[in-house]
Write a protein that holds these residues in place. Sequence first.
Motif, PDB file in Angstrom:
ATOM      1  N   TRP A 142       0.836  -1.192   0.000  1.00  0.00           N
ATOM      2  CA  TRP A 142       0.000   0.000   0.000  1.00  0.00           C
ATOM      3  C   TRP A 142       0.873   1.245   0.000  1.00  0.00           C
ATOM      4  O   TRP A 142       1.857   1.312   0.746  1.00  0.00           O
ATOM      5  CB  TRP A 142      -0.884   0.048   1.245  1.00  0.00           C
ATOM      6  N   VAL A 144       0.827   4.815   1.340  1.00  0.00           N
ATOM      7  CA  VAL A 144       0.026   5.471   2.367  1.00  0.00           C
ATOM      8  C   VAL A 144       0.313   6.965   2.481  1.00  0.00           C
ATOM      9  O   VAL A 144      -0.388   7.686   3.186  1.00  0.00           O
ATOM     10  CB  VAL A 144       0.239   4.795   3.737  1.00  0.00           C
ATOM     11  N   PRO A 151      -4.820   5.950   1.280  1.00  0.00           N
ATOM     12  CA  PRO A 151      -3.991   4.781   0.932  1.00  0.00           C
ATOM     13  C   PRO A 151      -4.447   4.120  -0.361  1.00  0.00           C
ATOM     14  O   PRO A 151      -5.641   3.937  -0.600  1.00  0.00           O
ATOM     15  CB  PRO A 151      -4.183   3.862   2.141  1.00  0.00           C
TER      16      PRO A 151
END
Length: 378
Positions: A142, A144, A151
Amino acid sequence: MTAACVLDEKTTATPFTIAADGSYAARLAGEGDARYPERWTLSGPEPYAVPLPLAQPEEGDSEVLPLADGRVLIHRRVAERHAFALLYPTGGGEAGAGPRTGELQLGAIPVAEGVRVTLLPPSPDGHGAFALAVGADATTVWQVAGVPFGPERVARIPGRCSGGVWLDRTGRLLALDRELDGPGGPVTKAVAVDLRRAGEISPLLQIAEASNDRLLLADADSGLLLIRSDAPGELRLGWGVLGSARPVRFPECLRAVGATATPFAVQPGQVLMPENCGVALRVDEAGDGYGGSVAGLALWRPADRHVFRLGAPAGWLGATGRWTPEGRLHLPYATPETPCGLLGMTLPVSPPPPIRLDPIPLPPAPARPVPLQQAPLG
């Protein structure tokens, strides 16, 4: 050099993270239930720390990561999600109270049963930040921070991944140690993940078919790779060069520090000269007398056949540090007398190789008369 420091559970649970360009660092400071993020500025003539507390203390399992603009990313477990925010000092504090802490919420990712979420090392571009969500059969990367709408999932890799080493200076190529189940049991191989091609995967380490090959550290300038593998028949530390056809080497001198020694810093700026890069390793040893481990320091260069074992500074934070291109290693430490310190050292000169003297050849033996009956025929 001061004596080696003793690492307790509190020290190992709250790592000290340095931004990719070395300008800032961050850690979770405080003790017990009074934890708060702390940002260190490392780019000036002297390091200094700025606390970033909020109205409530942070949980001990929160993670912090510095960005190149001075903001600090924090990762918290909040109920049924993993939340991310950026913290920064503001000038709105009361007289004598110091600056306050601003907070910019970045959003969250849901918590799935059995999935572990951790921050990856700082992105080389200094602005993005990434997290690794590891499940039983797949791993998700991910982004972020550095994305406009919270995200964003950038890669999904089959298998259980760990580690996380950047291979370039743009934050595009990420190396992960991927574990897959095989006929003889699980096998771990380092793979390269292209985050700009939807997580396209390519093999990175394949020393032997059934060996476990993990990438510990990489330097984008020289291509130097630090590796831990059991391909030699036992777990060993080795080194190679990214993109090179030469095999991975496992120097005998690295065997002395043990396979569990962890390289944490490589000297940058040595373009196309991986053998000249200084490498710093943390060496954990038992025997402090109180049931804890002692963090030692080892310095090495691939061109040398010698490892220098040194004592770590008292209060060494997170067993981290950063090399300068000129070959100076900076180690952060905090003690009651010096709450924000940076110790500099250089790699000692390696001793010359032993001189081998070839034995002096003996003069030929004088010819011995041969009896007539044994003489060769003409």
